[in-house]
Design a protein around this motif. Structure first.
Motif, short mmCIF file in Angstrom:
data_model
loop_
_atom_site.label_atom_id
_atom_site.label_comp_id
_atom_site.label_asym_id
_atom_site.label_seq_id
_atom_site.Cartn_x
_atom_site.Cartn_y
_atom_site.Cartn_z
N TYR B 120 0.87 -1.19 0.00
CA TYR B 120 0.00 0.00 0.00
C TYR B 120 0.90 1.24 0.00
O TYR B 120 2.13 1.12 0.06
N GLU B 122 1.79 5.18 1.51
CA GLU B 122 1.58 6.18 2.55
C GLU B 122 1.86 7.57 1.99
O GLU B 122 2.53 7.72 0.96
N ASP B 175 -4.79 4.49 -2.69
CA ASP B 175 -4.86 3.12 -3.23
C ASP B 175 -4.85 3.13 -4.74
O ASP B 175 -4.22 2.30 -5.39
N ARG B 176 -5.50 4.14 -5.33
CA ARG B 176 -5.46 4.26 -6.78
C ARG B 176 -4.05 4.60 -7.23
O ARG B 176 -3.53 4.05 -8.20
N TYR B 178 -1.38 3.84 -5.76
CA TYR B 178 -0.54 2.66 -5.59
C TYR B 178 -0.54 1.80 -6.83
O TYR B 178 0.51 1.35 -7.30
N ARG B 179 -1.72 1.59 -7.38
CA ARG B 179 -1.81 0.75 -8.60
C ARG B 179 -1.09 1.42 -9.76
O ARG B 179 -0.44 0.77 -10.58
N GLN B 182 2.56 0.93 -9.25
CA GLN B 182 2.91 -0.46 -9.55
C GLN B 182 3.18 -0.63 -11.04
O GLN B 182 4.15 -1.28 -11.45
#
Lengths: 234, 234
Positions: B120, B122, B175-176, B178-179, B182
DNA sequence: AATGTTATGTTTGGATCCAAAGTAGAGCTT
DNA sequence: AAGCTCTACTTTGGATCCAAACATAACATT
């Protein structure tokens, strides 16, 4: 930018391009101001512009120096123009040629054909080619949907050896230049063909390759693997 | 460029980027000078710099205006960065990665892995990513054999929405983000793989596509076909 | 003799002054 | 009343002045 301000920038650009100031040489405001017969103010403004253009760079804490360009830099600048014009061509192919645009490009293609039709090159043909070549490139870049690409190319072209119209050089060897322009004309026609058929990838790669013509065609003529010659016009 | 001179340029850049001056609005030397609490001289110098950067443009015969950017301009600027960084990557792949360079890139790849390993994101991770992303891109561009490509990218990055570190934006939806990161990390690793294997064309295309990540990944998340959000950092 | 410090000179940056160019507005003429 | 011209004001560009920073050289001290 006022006329004389612009004139300071372009006069300085010319002097640097002609090697009047040595690469790496510190260049002072007062010296240049006296040389050009103006006060320090327009010179200071011009230095900022030339710094952005990449012809000058900061010399430590104080003042500017003439930027030094290696052969690798020259090659890179040409490649940069290649990928940018290639991008413009691809975008144009993808968005489709409007009839008006196809018409416009046909004009420059046709003028090129006429210029080369007689089978040899004359002294005064050089300017004609230079003009139509410039217009052909400008039309493509200017129609790519945003001035951003054109701006990037324009900034790159401030490096005196990177501009598209630095192709024609040697007025003494007009037969060799003729063969070079023949190839350039063929490349123009192939680009146009790709554009008309919406072949984005092909248009892009052709345009990229076309950028090298001022640089690498010399090898085909047995001039060695050099960088060609410095440009003639300004 | 002195500190305060530089500060005038960057403060103006910031004001323009934040939309303090309306696009298309005429911008006067005296007004800006008073606003920033300096005399007209540094403002005049800054205007020339910002004109070259493309943030200002001449308003007819007199003065400057804030340049207006359309969505097409934003897209184009990102594409320009894409092809330029692609060019750098291809050249690097073709000339071969030196062990030192491979080592350097591995560092940033590894830091990215570590950052994302916990699954996740921060708040404070954003700056860390921004830094390692910048270093990864800088390393590739800076090793392409000539500063010319880096200069062209730097000039393009003056458009506030075009820079590579304008990826991370929304600190509210981590969270968005994070993707998104990635995917960016995967792209970094793929580019590195292509570079190590000397796969020039692949490295180029991966780098090009990577440029779009700040722009188009939103669509994958069902945010509509928009342009993403304006950048957060500076 | 060598090194550090100070003083002087050179050069750049910022502010202000002056001139030139442009724009807008008002008044006059048709 | 409409259009043209002239004038006044606004704004930019160029020159000069002043201050600050940096470099160099000389002198003094260890």
């Amino acid at each position: 930018m006022s006329d004389s301000d612009k004139s300071v920038v372009s006069r300085l650009r010319k002097l640097i391009g002609e090697g009047f100031y040595q690469p790496g040489e510190r260049i002072g405001e007062v010296a240049v101001a006296e040389q050009l017969g103006v006060s320090r103010t327009p010179v200071r403004l011009a230095f900022r512009t030339l710094e952005q253009e990449g012809l000058l760079q900061r010399a430590g804490k104080r003042g500017f120096m003439v930027r030094e360009f290696t052969e690798a830099d020259v090659l890179c600048a040409v490649e940069v123009r290649g990928v940018l014009e290639g991008l413009a061509a691809r975008r144009l192919a993808e968005q489709g040629l409007s009839p008006a645009l196809a018409e416009e490009l046909t004009v420059w293609i046709q003028k090129g054909r006429e210029l080369l039709a007689k089978g040899y090159l004359e002294e005064r043909d050089v300017d004609v080619w230079s003009e139509l070549n410039r217009r052909f490139h400008e039309t493509i870049v200017g129609s790519a949907g945003s001035p951003v690409i054109g701006d990037a190319i324009a900034r790159n072209n401030h490096l005196p050896f990177a501009a598209a119209d630095s192709i024609v050089i040697d007025s003494e060897a007009l037969d060799r230049e003729y063969r070079k322009l023949q190839l350039a004309q063929t490349q123009h026609e192939l680009v146009f063909q790709a554009l008309r058929h919406g072949e984005g990838a092909r248009a892009e790669m052709l345009m990229r390759e076309h950028a090298f013509i001022g640089l690498r065609y010399g090898e085909l003529l047995g001039l060695g693997p050099g960088l060609g010659q410095p440009r003639a016009d300004d």
